[in-house]
Design a protein around this motif. Structure first.
Motif, PDB file in Angstrom:
ATOM      1  N   ALA A  62       0.843  -1.195   0.000  1.00  0.00           N
ATOM      2  CA  ALA A  62       0.000   0.000   0.000  1.00  0.00           C
ATOM      3  C   ALA A  62       0.879   1.246   0.000  1.00  0.00           C
ATOM      4  O   ALA A  62       1.886   1.300   0.699  1.00  0.00           O
ATOM      5  N   TRP A  63       0.514   2.217  -0.818  1.00  0.00           N
ATOM      6  CA  TRP A  63       1.229   3.501  -0.817  1.00  0.00           C
ATOM      7  C   TRP A  63       0.589   4.388   0.241  1.00  0.00           C
ATOM      8  O   TRP A  63      -0.620   4.615   0.233  1.00  0.00           O
ATOM      9  N   HIS A  64       1.409   4.867   1.169  1.00  0.00           N
ATOM     10  CA  HIS A  64       0.900   5.662   2.278  1.00  0.00           C
ATOM     11  C   HIS A  64       1.421   7.090   2.154  1.00  0.00           C
ATOM     12  O   HIS A  64       2.629   7.311   2.222  1.00  0.00           O
ATOM     13  N   PRO A  65       0.543   8.062   1.967  1.00  0.00           N
ATOM     14  CA  PRO A  65       1.014   9.447   1.886  1.00  0.00           C
ATOM     15  C   PRO A  65       1.661   9.869   3.204  1.00  0.00           C
ATOM     16  O   PRO A  65       1.218   9.443   4.272  1.00  0.00           O
ATOM     17  N   TYR A  66       2.707  10.672   3.104  1.00  0.00           N
ATOM     18  CA  TYR A  66       3.363  11.189   4.308  1.00  0.00           C
ATOM     19  C   TYR A  66       4.041  12.499   3.957  1.00  0.00           C
ATOM     20  O   TYR A  66       4.845  12.549   3.029  1.00  0.00           O
ATOM     21  N   GLU A  67       3.726  13.561   4.718  1.00  0.00           N
ATOM     22  CA  GLU A  67       4.255  14.891   4.437  1.00  0.00           C
ATOM     23  C   GLU A  67       4.118  15.188   2.937  1.00  0.00           C
ATOM     24  O   GLU A  67       3.045  15.029   2.383  1.00  0.00           O
ATOM     25  N   ASP A  68       5.216  15.594   2.253  1.00  0.00           N
ATOM     26  CA  ASP A  68       5.097  15.946   0.834  1.00  0.00           C
ATOM     27  C   ASP A  68       5.113  14.740  -0.083  1.00  0.00           C
ATOM     28  O   ASP A  68       4.872  14.852  -1.281  1.00  0.00           O
ATOM     29  N   GLY A  69       5.452  13.585   0.455  1.00  0.00           N
ATOM     30  CA  GLY A  69       5.572  12.420  -0.407  1.00  0.00           C
ATOM     31  C   GLY A  69       4.797  11.249   0.154  1.00  0.00           C
ATOM     32  O   GLY A  69       3.591  11.332   0.359  1.00  0.00           O
ATOM     33  N   GLY A  70       5.516  10.187   0.419  1.00  0.00           N
ATOM     34  CA  GLY A  70       4.855   9.016   0.966  1.00  0.00           C
ATOM     35  C   GLY A  70       5.833   7.859   1.052  1.00  0.00           C
ATOM     36  O   GLY A  70       7.030   8.024   0.808  1.00  0.00           O
ATOM     37  N   PHE A  71       5.310   6.692   1.412  1.00  0.00           N
ATOM     38  CA  PHE A  71       6.167   5.509   1.506  1.00  0.00           C
ATOM     39  C   PHE A  71       5.331   4.275   1.203  1.00  0.00           C
ATOM     40  O   PHE A  71       4.089   4.316   1.253  1.00  0.00           O
ATOM     41  N   TRP A  72       6.012   3.200   0.873  1.00  0.00           N
ATOM     42  CA  TRP A  72       5.352   1.902   0.733  1.00  0.00           C
ATOM     43  C   TRP A  72       5.220   1.300   2.114  1.00  0.00           C
ATOM     44  O   TRP A  72       6.218   1.152   2.821  1.00  0.00           O
ATOM     45  N   ALA A  73       4.005   0.963   2.490  1.00  0.00           N
ATOM     46  CA  ALA A  73       3.784   0.357   3.803  1.00  0.00           C
ATOM     47  C   ALA A  73       3.934  -1.153   3.691  1.00  0.00           C
ATOM     48  O   ALA A  73       3.170  -1.815   2.987  1.00  0.00           O
ATOM     49  N   VAL A  74       4.942  -1.694   4.355  1.00  0.00           N
ATOM     50  CA  VAL A  74       5.171  -3.141   4.376  1.00  0.00           C
ATOM     51  C   VAL A  74       4.623  -3.646   5.700  1.00  0.00           C
ATOM     52  O   VAL A  74       5.157  -3.304   6.763  1.00  0.00           O
ATOM     53  N   THR A  75       3.552  -4.393   5.656  1.00  0.00           N
ATOM     54  CA  THR A  75       2.838  -4.712   6.896  1.00  0.00           C
ATOM     55  C   THR A  75       2.739  -6.201   7.188  1.00  0.00           C
ATOM     56  O   THR A  75       2.361  -6.588   8.284  1.00  0.00           O
ATOM     57  N   ARG A  76       3.052  -7.043   6.170  1.00  0.00           N
ATOM     58  CA  ARG A  76       2.969  -8.489   6.417  1.00  0.00           C
ATOM     59  C   ARG A  76       4.339  -9.025   6.842  1.00  0.00           C
ATOM     60  O   ARG A  76       5.393  -8.544   6.416  1.00  0.00           O
ATOM     61  N   HIS A  77       4.280 -10.056   7.676  1.00  0.00           N
ATOM     62  CA  HIS A  77       5.484 -10.656   8.257  1.00  0.00           C
ATOM     63  C   HIS A  77       6.484 -11.056   7.170  1.00  0.00           C
ATOM     64  O   HIS A  77       7.669 -10.729   7.237  1.00  0.00           O
ATOM     65  N   ALA A  78       6.005 -11.752   6.135  1.00  0.00           N
ATOM     66  CA  ALA A  78       6.901 -12.295   5.113  1.00  0.00           C
ATOM     67  C   ALA A  78       7.674 -11.185   4.399  1.00  0.00           C
ATOM     68  O   ALA A  78       8.870 -11.308   4.138  1.00  0.00           O
ATOM     69  N   GLU A  79       6.992 -10.081   4.110  1.00  0.00           N
ATOM     70  CA  GLU A  79       7.667  -9.017   3.369  1.00  0.00           C
ATOM     71  C   GLU A  79       8.553  -8.152   4.257  1.00  0.00           C
ATOM     72  O   GLU A  79       9.571  -7.631   3.817  1.00  0.00           O
ATOM     73  N   VAL A  80       8.173  -8.006   5.529  1.00  0.00           N
ATOM     74  CA  VAL A  80       9.061  -7.312   6.464  1.00  0.00           C
ATOM     75  C   VAL A  80      10.384  -8.073   6.542  1.00  0.00           C
ATOM     76  O   VAL A  80      11.476  -7.506   6.487  1.00  0.00           O
ATOM     77  N   ARG A  81      10.263  -9.374   6.627  1.00  0.00           N
ATOM     78  CA  ARG A  81      11.448 -10.210   6.698  1.00  0.00           C
ATOM     79  C   ARG A  81      12.310 -10.053   5.440  1.00  0.00           C
ATOM     80  O   ARG A  81      13.524  -9.890   5.509  1.00  0.00           O
ATOM     81  N   TYR A  82      11.652 -10.052   4.295  1.00  0.00           N
ATOM     82  CA  TYR A  82      12.397  -9.943   3.039  1.00  0.00           C
ATOM     83  C   TYR A  82      13.146  -8.606   2.957  1.00  0.00           C
ATOM     84  O   TYR A  82      14.333  -8.562   2.613  1.00  0.00           O
ATOM     85  N   VAL A  83      12.471  -7.528   3.280  1.00  0.00           N
ATOM     86  CA  VAL A  83      13.108  -6.203   3.204  1.00  0.00           C
ATOM     87  C   VAL A  83      14.290  -6.152   4.165  1.00  0.00           C
ATOM     88  O   VAL A  83      15.385  -5.701   3.827  1.00  0.00           O
ATOM     89  N   SER A  84      14.050  -6.651   5.368  1.00  0.00           N
ATOM     90  CA  SER A  84      15.081  -6.601   6.389  1.00  0.00           C
ATOM     91  C   SER A  84      16.322  -7.394   5.983  1.00  0.00           C
ATOM     92  O   SER A  84      17.455  -6.993   6.254  1.00  0.00           O
ATOM     93  N   ARG A  85      16.088  -8.517   5.318  1.00  0.00           N
ATOM     94  CA  ARG A  85      17.204  -9.408   4.975  1.00  0.00           C
ATOM     95  C   ARG A  85      17.748  -9.183   3.562  1.00  0.00           C
ATOM     96  O   ARG A  85      18.551  -9.981   3.078  1.00  0.00           O
ATOM     97  N   THR A  86      17.331  -8.104   2.925  1.00  0.00           N
ATOM     98  CA  THR A  86      17.868  -7.800   1.593  1.00  0.00           C
ATOM     99  C   THR A  86      18.425  -6.373   1.588  1.00  0.00           C
ATOM    100  O   THR A  86      17.932  -5.501   0.867  1.00  0.00           O
ATOM    101  N   PRO A  87      19.457  -6.143   2.395  1.00  0.00           N
ATOM    102  CA  PRO A  87      19.928  -4.763   2.581  1.00  0.00           C
ATOM    103  C   PRO A  87      20.518  -4.138   1.322  1.00  0.00           C
ATOM    104  O   PRO A  87      20.552  -2.922   1.197  1.00  0.00           O
ATOM    105  N   GLU A  88      20.968  -4.977   0.364  1.00  0.00           N
ATOM    106  CA  GLU A  88      21.524  -4.371  -0.848  1.00  0.00           C
ATOM    107  C   GLU A  88      20.430  -3.717  -1.690  1.00  0.00           C
ATOM    108  O   GLU A  88      20.703  -2.797  -2.446  1.00  0.00           O
TER     109      GLU A  88
END
Ligand code: HEM
Ligand code: SF4
Lengths: 72, 424
Positions: free
Chosen positions: B39-65
């Motif tokens: 989900a794209w979440h607006p924030y201030e002038d822009g926004g961010f991708w909201a990563v809310t499921r366990h599997a994808e949090v794990r993937y983002v965390s473990r793919t630092p490159e």
């Protein structure tokens, strides 16, 4: 079919290791953290049953541990 | 981003700080987890991708490159380049800087070495619990949850006991800096640095830097067996750590474990008071303490999110994300993901297998290289506290509503009244 008890060989990538010691806690017979350089290495023949190897690979925050070969 | 514009309209807001005065807006996170893709979440002038499921949090965390900590900031808002440089600590680095800095401190925080602090932690815990009991209860945050972690970390760093009160005071001002109210003027503690160049925009950071510098000089002349001496040794060799890295590391070590661990201990008390049957299970079978500690950490999720920045166009959960986009991992949401935690909204002290030390919850992050340095120290503190409470058959009873922090980042409790009741 490969089973969870089959032995596999694990290795540590010294570049990636961040020295948290989780491997040493989970499998003290196989991994040891060097206290001076704070990098883990394999101190045994590196053999572990596959399911236990999968757990350390999964828990290693540095993604530094890999299964290098299946044995048997 | 175009393909996902439909989701933009529906994204429930989870960043409004005032929402958190009532607790984590879990219903909104449940909605977010059900949205396919990101989900794209607006924030201030822009926004961010909201990563809310366990599997994808794990993937983002473990793919630092692919998901960098060094670009922009690891909080929701970007810092200006000079501010980011001045304030950059371990948290805001990528490999190889991260690996180099992390190894300088990692040795002190391994499960094996943390065990050596057990007696210190226990002595501090017993003193605080006894005092709390002697007073017949009071503000649990002020009397137990806050002093325990700070006293422990000051011991590890080697800060002399007579200075502990001063550092506790500074740490409390820094906590204010994470919210939106500062009670001290910009020139407090003789500060002359622009606030935006200081961690938490706080003049207390200046004071903490000064204190760390004083300790550096002392330990250089007279090394001790403590963490600061160890850092000073590394700093004397510029290849290993620069002066700026030293002061930000000192600052991080003093601060990172305080608000977080106090939050875990505060929510732990709330959960145990609200679920007396669950605490009774622990009293009946103390071998559940380790699992109960993990459940408290999952339940509390003291750090509710961390942010990363995308290094190259890629795809995540079927959503196209572009270089430079912000990606926010919501640990508070992943820790209630029904795909991983059965009956996720139930506080269940038996949820985690006893003896499984590094569990599936993301209180300490999603399992990548930035995994909380202090995870095993925090676990020790929570575990020892539960052990000492169980030994005394102490039950907690809530006497006032918690005052919660107005923050979308730390799930803080500013105060909550508790009293002790001895189990029948
Ligand atoms: C219950 C208590 C605690 C919680 C919930 C907590 C949570 C976290 C989280 C979520 C992260 C970021 C992880 C990531 O981005 O993947 C983190 C990082 C960190 N924590 Fe903790 N923490 C706690 C206690 C402590 C303690 C006691 C210390 C003691 C020094 C500490 C020091 C740090 C440091 C230095 C980092 C940065 C690590 C890095 O970037 O490599 N934390 N913590
Ligand atoms: S768990 Fe991974 S990162 Fe940690 S010490 Fe072992 S090999 Fe290194």
């Amino acid at each position: 079919m490969a089973g969870g008890d089959d032995l596999v060989r694990v290795a540590v990538d010294r570049e990636l290791c961040i020295g948290g010691g989780i491997c040493e806690m989970l499998e003290p017979e196989v991994f040891e953290l060097d206290d001076d350089i704070v990098i883990s290495s394999v101190i045994s023949d590196g053999l572990l049953p596959r399911d236990r190897a999968d757990v350390v690979v999964d828990r290693c925050p540095g993604r530094a541990i890999s299964i290098v070969e299946g044995v048997s | 981003m175009a393909a996902t514009s439909a989701a933009v309209v529906d994204t429930p807001n989870v960043t409004e700080p005032s929402l958190y005065l009532e607790g984590i807006p879990h219903d909104r996170f449940t909605q977010l987890r059900a949205i396919p893709g990101l989900a794209w979440h607006p924030y201030e002038d822009g926004g961010f991708w909201a990563v809310t499921r366990h599997a994808e949090v794990r993937y983002v965390s473990r793919t630092p490159e692919q998901f960098s900590s060094a670009i922009g900031h690891t909080n929701l808002w970007d810092l200006e380049a000079d501010a980011l440089e001045a304030r950059r600590s371990l948290i805001d680095t990528d490999a190889p800087d991260h690996t180099r800095l992390r190894r300088l401190v990692a040795g002190a925080f391994t499960p094996k070495n943390i065990r050596r602090w057990e007696e210190t932690v226990r002595a501090i815990t017993i003193e605080l619990l006894d005092e709390f009991a002697a007073q017949g209860g009071g503000d649990w945050v002020e009397m137990v949850a806050a002093p325990l972690p700070i006293q422990v970390i000051l011991n590890m760093l080697g800060v002399p006991v007579e200075d502990a009160d001063y550092l506790v005071e500074l740490s409390n001002y820094l906590v204010e800096g994470t919210g939106d109210a500062q009670s001290i003027p910009p020139d407090a503690f003789g500060n002359t640095t622009e606030l935006r160049l200081l961690p938490f925009n706080s003049p207390a950071s200046h004071a903490l830097f000064e204190y760390g510098e004083g300790m550096r000089q002392q330990r250089q002349d007279d090394p001790q067996d403590d963490l600061v001496s160890h850092l000073v040794q590394a700093e004397s060799d510029d290849e290993r750590m620069s002066r700026s890295e030293y002061r930000n590391m000192f600052h991080l070590l003093v601060f990172a474990g305080n608000e977080t661990t106090r939050t875990a201990i505060s929510h732990g008390a709330l959960a145990l008071a609200a679920n007396p049957d669950e605490w009774q299970r622990v009293l009946d079978d103390p071998s559940m303490i380790e699992s109960a500690a993990e459940e408290i950490l999952r339940w509390a999720t003291p750090v509710m999110h961390m942010r990363r920045t995308v290094t190259a166009d890629t795809e995540l959960a079927g959503t196209h994300i572009a270089k430079g986009d912000k990606v926010v991992m919501w640990y508070a949401s992943a820790n209630r993901d029904e795909a991983v935690f059965e009956d996720a909204f139930r506080f269940d002290v038996g949820r985690f297998d006893a003896g499984r030390p590094n569990s599936d919850h993301f209180a300490f992050g999603g399992g990548g290289p930035h995994l909380c340095l202090g995870a095993f120290l925090a676990r020790l503190e929570v575990t020892v506290l539960l052990e000492e409470m169980a030994k005394r058959s102490i039950c907690l009873e809530q006497t006032s509503e918690p005052v919660r922090a107005r923050s979308n980042f730390v799930h803080g409790v500013l105060s909550v009244g508790m009293q002790l009741r001895t189990a029948q």
